[in-house]
Motif scaffolding. Structure first.
Motif, short mmCIF file in Angstrom:
data_model
loop_
_atom_site.label_atom_id
_atom_site.label_comp_id
_atom_site.label_asym_id
_atom_site.label_seq_id
_atom_site.Cartn_x
_atom_site.Cartn_y
_atom_site.Cartn_z
N VAL A 13 0.74 -1.25 0.05
CA VAL A 13 -0.10 0.16 0.02
C VAL A 13 1.12 1.33 0.01
O VAL A 13 2.05 1.07 0.66
CB VAL A 13 -0.99 -0.17 1.32
CG1 VAL A 13 -1.96 1.35 1.13
CG2 VAL A 13 -1.62 -1.26 1.35
N ASP A 57 -2.10 -1.52 5.21
CA ASP A 57 -2.81 -0.28 4.80
C ASP A 57 -2.52 0.84 6.12
O ASP A 57 -2.32 1.93 5.77
CB ASP A 57 -4.16 -0.55 4.53
CG ASP A 57 -5.03 -1.04 5.66
OD1 ASP A 57 -4.58 -1.35 6.61
OD2 ASP A 57 -6.02 -0.82 5.46
N THR A 75 -3.72 2.04 -3.63
CA THR A 75 -3.67 0.55 -3.44
C THR A 75 -3.15 -0.34 -4.74
O THR A 75 -3.22 0.31 -5.73
CB THR A 75 -5.07 -0.30 -3.16
OG1 THR A 75 -5.99 0.12 -4.21
CG2 THR A 75 -5.66 0.43 -2.02
#
Length: 327
Positions: free
Chosen positions: A37, A115, A326
């Motif tokens: 990420v 993330d 992403t």
């Protein structure tokens, strides 16, 4: 080969191009990391527009998380297979795989997802150096008032929570009621919608006319003059960005007239210039997140291929909290 987002000249979001680039092996002091990420930050806009010039062509991005694939000679704090995250110079995180300096890359604790790691490093380390390392004369103590502009952004929402944990009375400004309530819910003691009321008299009202010990300002031109007037005598104006444009030149005598004020222009990359300090600051951030004192909000996610739209939304102030790309 790796997909990467590059610019060939400064300009608007349309200058961002997704292309293929070759990735080699790490040299001494370097690692190769495969990203999971990528974090989005306003400094990326400054690089894209040329406000902070880069050697061109350039891959943008300062923050990401992923898995270490290889380490170069002299790198001892990371090994292939390690989960890792970073905020680091030089730019280049908008990609699948990169070779980069190892000194600012930290092992990502198992309790922190990829993330979250990508969303927290640049913004969280920024909040850390502001609240813990950029303090007014005499330091900050529980109960002290501080003013924090752009409070609903990624740095701001982390600062809300951290300031509350430190016992500070944080006054935050934002441009909508929704953003103000978001910050209040995460620990801001007071919030001001600057599109509905003048923040200067409101700050004076909240502080009983005394003003704040420090102003943390990433907005720049639009907030500068009134922010100086919000400060107590010997207060600190801590600038760390210019989202509304650079602050015009001013005469130092103004600082005397307004109460013998201090002014500093901070940047994260001075603070994380060494491996040792980077790790100390990261450990403080990791502890705050793992303890639950600080939660990392990811309010926007875009595929890497939609990076142009991500930049448009960021510049239009349509985002809150952290934004990630992403892969």
């Amino acid at each position: 080969m790796s997909k990467a987002v590059r610019i060939n000249r400064p300009g608007g979001p349309d200058e961002l191009e997704l292309t293929d680039v070759a990735v080699g092996d790490p040299g001494p002091g370097e690692i190769r990391i495969r990203h999971k990420v990528v974090g989005l930050n306003f400094i990326d806009v400054y690089h894209r527009t040329g406000l902070y010039p880069l050697a061109l062509p350039a891959t943008l991005g300062m923050e990401a998380s992923g898995v270490v694939e290889a380490v170069g000679e002299g790198v001892t704090h990371l090994q292939p297979g390690d989960r890792a995250a970073y905020a680091s110079q030089p730019p280049g995180s908008y990609c699948e795989v990169r070779v980069m300096p190892a000194k600012c890359v930290c092992k990502l604790p198992d309790g922190i997802a990829f993330d979250t790691g990508a969303a927290m490093m640049l913004k969280g380390l920024t909040a850390q150096y502001l609240l813990k390392r950029t303090q007014p004369q005499g330091g900050l103590k529980p109960g002290d008032f501080v003013l924090f502009h752009a409070i609903a952004g990624g740095v701001g929402l982390i600062a809300c929570q951290w300031a509350k944990a430190m016992g500070l009375q944080l006054i935050g400004t934002a441009g909508t009621d929704e953003k103000c309530e978001l910050a209040r819910g995460l620990g801001a003691a007071h919030v001001i919608n600057y599109n509905k009321e003048d923040f200067l008299p409101r700050v004076k009202e909240i502080t009983g006319g005394k003003g704040v010990k420090v102003v943390y300002d990433s907005v720049g031109k639009d907030t500068w003059d009134k922010s100086l007037d919000c400060l107590q005598p010997f207060g600190l104006m801590a600038a760390f960005g210019n989202a509304s444009g650079p602050v015009p030149p001013f005469a130092p005598g103004i600082l005397a007239a307004k109460g013998s004020l201090y002014v500093t222009r901070q940047t994260l990359f001075t603070h994380i210039a060494t491996r040792e300090v980077t790790q100390q600051m990261a450990d403080d951030l990791f502890a705050a997140v793992l303890s639950g004192q600080v939660q990392i909000r990811i309010d926007q996610r875009y595929p890497l291929a939609e990076v142009r739209q991500a930049h448009r939304d960021l510049e239009a102030r349509k985002t809150t909290g952290s934004t990630v790309l992403t892969l």
